[in-house]
Write a protein that holds these residues in place. Structure first.
Motif, mmCIF file in Angstrom:
data_model
loop_
_atom_site.group_PDB
_atom_site.id
_atom_site.type_symbol
_atom_site.label_atom_id
_atom_site.label_comp_id
_atom_site.label_asym_id
_atom_site.label_seq_id
_atom_site.Cartn_x
_atom_site.Cartn_y
_atom_site.Cartn_z
ATOM 1 N N ASP A 155 0.979 -1.049 0.101
ATOM 2 C CA ASP A 155 0.289 -0.133 -0.066
ATOM 3 C C ASP A 155 0.704 1.155 0.130
ATOM 4 O O ASP A 155 2.012 1.654 -0.624
ATOM 5 N N ASP A 156 0.350 2.568 -0.114
ATOM 6 C CA ASP A 156 1.007 3.817 -0.162
ATOM 7 C C ASP A 156 2.283 3.697 1.014
ATOM 8 O O ASP A 156 3.291 4.151 0.393
ATOM 9 N N PHE A 157 1.682 2.911 2.439
ATOM 10 C CA PHE A 157 2.622 3.377 3.607
ATOM 11 C C PHE A 157 3.748 2.566 2.917
ATOM 12 O O PHE A 157 5.505 2.837 3.628
ATOM 13 N N ILE A 192 1.514 11.012 -4.831
ATOM 14 C CA ILE A 192 0.835 10.864 -3.938
ATOM 15 C C ILE A 192 2.645 10.424 -2.855
ATOM 16 O O ILE A 192 2.145 10.617 -1.657
ATOM 17 N N PRO A 193 3.503 9.117 -3.050
ATOM 18 C CA PRO A 193 4.782 8.263 -2.138
ATOM 19 C C PRO A 193 5.430 9.122 -2.046
ATOM 20 O O PRO A 193 6.288 9.291 -0.997
ATOM 21 N N ALA A 323 -5.223 8.899 1.742
ATOM 22 C CA ALA A 323 -6.091 9.897 1.494
ATOM 23 C C ALA A 323 -5.745 11.314 0.362
ATOM 24 O O ALA A 323 -6.506 11.244 -0.785
ATOM 25 N N GLY A 324 -4.521 11.607 0.490
ATOM 26 C CA GLY A 324 -3.532 12.295 -0.383
ATOM 27 C C GLY A 324 -2.343 12.507 0.065
ATOM 28 O O GLY A 324 -1.950 12.423 1.183
ATOM 29 N N SER A 325 -1.821 13.721 -0.927
ATOM 30 C CA SER A 325 -0.456 14.245 -0.154
ATOM 31 C C SER A 325 -0.945 15.484 0.036
ATOM 32 O O SER A 325 0.574 16.339 0.422
#
Length: 423
Positions: A155-157, A192-193, A323-325
């Motif tokens: 996932d993103d994190f 995002i990341p 949720a967003g950056s």
């Protein structure tokens, strides 16, 4: 109370990540595998630049193996910036960024006749003035792979945590680059990341994680900040401009139900049509090339590690859970890092007006107001600089992504910005 519990859980998670990174420093020698590549199938003669490929194992048991391409600066590698580059998607290979956007090679676009596609030099490669690590991330992208199905889930994190580990381990194995100015960069979904990763690196530096990363800032091209709002308008807009057929558009509407940006969708038919929307003839050449046995041997790909290589893999086990950056841009603005946000002004996937709007909402004062920037006397776009060391620039005639359409202009922009010159 629920909010306090959530904040405390997030704090514990960050502390665990920092502890893991400290533990990983004790055994860096087992995490790295890199090889020099002097010849590539499809390119005539030896490569006129220094290319290294390899894997960096991340995670407690190195169950994730991230593949990378490293190109050393063709100018002054001892002093030039080091850039960690992420291609978007998520799931689009770093090879796409290298060969279609900012790297030293391009495919020679000609009719495919069954022979291996040819490679030619890109005269506007960003490696003329910087060293770049192109990394296949998240896991499952390009030649990166997981040793088990649990590790294949990301996932993103998780992606950010693994990239932080990757960079630390890569620098431990390449200590000659520790002192170089380091920038984190990417385009499209990397919007995002990348800001999350920049914040995590900054936190790691403050926590004493070694080697200390000489982080100077970040660059983002055509960046997503909120995936749903940025992405769902792209396909209807493309149809309205006559860029895709009625048949493909109707198939997309029927199978996707108006939601075109879901990455972990179980709707295989929808994903098939979305992939068809994003592929073009030039991109198909990369699939023929990267799935050739001689190419894989030249790149030192581990046999049996992946099946068919895909430029963009849409069926990743990936959850877009950030949720967003925007909030990360807010935080980084207080830390004094430089940033360059650029957008092709013909991008229908992440229109520049939306990007310009969230930058404006940061509410920083303007130090260099809206003006044109030029290349060889011709207007290449428009730019504005803010007091938080953020520069926004449009690239005239650029699409998604800008360097694919305007390589000379984007190279000039990058060279000026990394040299601390006005665009």
């Amino acid at each position: 109370m629920a909010r306090l519990g959530s904040i405390f859980s997030l704090y514990l998670l960050h502390m665990l990540v920092l502890l893991l990174l400290l533990l990983l420093q004790a055994c860096p020698q087992i995490a790295f595998s890199g090889s020099i590549v002097k010849f590539l199938p499809g390119f005539q003669g030896p490569l006129p630049f220094e290319l290294e490929t390899g894997y960096v194992g991340v995670g407690e048991s190195e169950e994730v193996q991230l593949f990378y391409y490293f190109v050393k600066s063709e100018s002054n590698p001892k002093e030039d910036p080091l850039v960690l580059w992420l291609t978007g998607g998520p799931g689009c290979s770093a090879w796409s960024g290298l060969v279609f956007e900012i790297g030293p090679l391009n495919f020679k676009v000609e009719e495919y006749n069954g022979s291996l596609p040819k490679l030619v030099i890109n005269p506007y490669s960003w490696t003329k003035v910087s060293s770049i690590i192109f990394v296949d991330s998240p896991v499952g992208t390009g030649f990166s792979y997981a040793k088990n199905w649990i590790a294949a889930q990301s996932d993103d994190f998780k992606q950010v945590d693994q990239l932080h580990q990757f960079l630390i381990r890569w620098l431990i194995d390449h200590p000659e680059f520790v002192a170089n100015p380091i920038y984190i960069a990417g385009d499209s979904y990397s919007g995002i990341p990348v800001p999350i990763l920049v914040q995590q690196i900054s936190t790691g530096n403050e926590g004493g994680i070694e080697p200390l990363i000489n982080l100077q800032g970040y660059l983002l091209g055509n960046p997503v900040t909120d995936q749903r709002s940025d992405g769902n308008s792209a396909i209807p807009y493309a149809h309205g401009l006559g860029l895709i057929s009625n048949e493909l558009y109707e198939s997309l509407k029927r199978t996707c139900g108006g939601e075109f940006t879901s990455i972990n969708s179980e709707n295989a038919e929808c994903m098939q049509y979305v992939q068809e929307f994003y592929e073009s003839y030039g991109y198909l050449l990369s699939r023929y090339w990267a799935n050739d046995d001689d190419v894989r041997k030249a790149l030192h790909i581990r046999q049996g590690s992946i099946g068919q290589w895909q430029r963009c893999k849409f069926e990743l086990y990936y959850t877009p859970n950030a949720a967003g950056s925007f909030v990360y841009h807010v935080n980084l603005s207080t830390k004094g890092y430089r940033s360059l946000i650029y957008s092709g002004d013909h991008d229908i996937t992440v229109p520049f007006l939306g990007t310009q709007a969230w930058i404006r909402s940061l509410n920083y004062s303007i130090v260099d107001d809206w003006r044109s920037w030029k290349v060889q006397g011709q207007v290449a776009g428009y730019t504005r600089t803010y007091s938080n060391k953020m520069t926004f620039a449009t690239v005239k005639g650029g699409g998604h992504t800008a360097p694919e359409y305007k390589p000379k202009e984007c190279f000039t922009m990058f060279k000026r910005w990394t040299s601390h010159e006005p665009l």
